[in-house]
Design an enzyme around this catalytic site. Sequence first.
Site, PDB file in Angstrom:
ATOM      1  N   GLU A  96      26.265 -35.624  93.731  1.00 56.73           N
ATOM      2  CA  GLU A  96      25.865 -36.623  92.730  1.00 56.73           C
ATOM      3  C   GLU A  96      26.682 -37.910  92.893  1.00 56.73           C
ATOM      4  OE1 GLU A  96      23.182 -36.052  91.307  1.00 56.73           O
ATOM      5  OE2 GLU A  96      23.096 -33.900  91.680  1.00 56.73           O
ATOM      6  N   ASP A 131      15.393 -34.353  96.799  1.00 57.02           N
ATOM      7  CA  ASP A 131      15.673 -35.709  97.294  1.00 57.02           C
ATOM      8  C   ASP A 131      14.866 -35.981  98.556  1.00 57.02           C
ATOM      9  OD1 ASP A 131      17.594 -36.010  95.342  1.00 57.02           O
ATOM     10  OD2 ASP A 131      19.233 -35.372  96.644  1.00 57.02           O
TER      11      ASP A 131
HETATM   12 ZN    ZN Z   1      20.343 -35.251  94.984  1.00 56.75          ZN
END
Ligand code: ZN
Length: 349
Positions: free
Chosen positions: A125, A202
């Site tokens: 993150e 992602d």
């Molecule tokens: Zn991610």
Amino acid sequence: MIIIAATNRPDVLDPALLRPGRFDRQVVIPNPDVKGREKILKVHIRNVPVARDVDLGVIARGTPGFSGADLANLVNEAALLAARRNKRVVTQTEFEDAKDKVMMGAERRSMAMSEDEKKLTAYHEAGHAVVALHEPQSDPIHKATIVPRGRALGMVMRLPDGDRLSLKRDKLHADLAVAMGGRVAEEVIFGDDKVTTGAQSDIEQATRMARAMVTRFGMSDDLGPIAYAENQEEVFLGHSVSRTQNISEATAQKIDSEIHRIIDECYSRARQILTDHAEDLNTLARGLLEYETLTGDEIIALLKGIPPVRTPYEEPATPPRDAGTSVPVAGKPRPSGPGPIITPEPQPR
Ligand code: ZN
């Protein structure tokens, strides 16, 4: 005579219904924009006691795509959270938590996460966040967290200034680099062998975006401003009936290699940023491990060496507008005992 009808599947209507003289006007009602959402929120909080810190503008900006019903649900969730926390009024914190819950699923604080997993998530993150901070076209960070929620182990949320009606090419490149930031951080810190499946969504998201840039937005110099329709599915009454192949094998290969090139470029940008700013990455990951959730302002301060200040929630010293009404919730009496001090007495020394 006036006949009004509504549908959310205009694509599968019988064309006979749409012929001239049947329905003369077609009114498209999209989900509300950011201003509309703020106004709708204002309507729904009329019967909810809210704290003075509540900023409906921020909530409206953070809820793109929400319908009126979604916003009503959000206010309801926030009120329930406030009641569960024995608060007299609903504060911005409850609205934020309710928004995250509605968008991402409930927090899973009890989920057993090993120290290693936690550390990896923190770096992942932090990777997204540090790339976002150094990509000028990226939206500002709203918050970063490593508290698991829904199916995600953590998240970095960015907040656009308004609803985006169109996206510029450099903004898309910045977003792709930010998306790569998580995986790149894992590689830079833990090595290629230690990368996890955590970057799956992602990667899917980035691939979808890059494909759209090449085949729909005309943003590939190689392929030009041409719409390369994917293999399309005809939809009839909700069933897909036929598929048409619109592109040649050679073009399909070209599209694939362009998507590859765009992703590679953005991956390199993320890698460059995280190598240049490795110290920021470390600081932020350690910050997330310690505080679990950091706001955008806290992240910027932390990188300047100012740690966040955490104070437990305190009831306001002066009673709010309508004292006595707590957040309405059925069958949940306020606990007696050492409650909030409304008018502080001088303490004997
Ligand atoms: Zn991610």
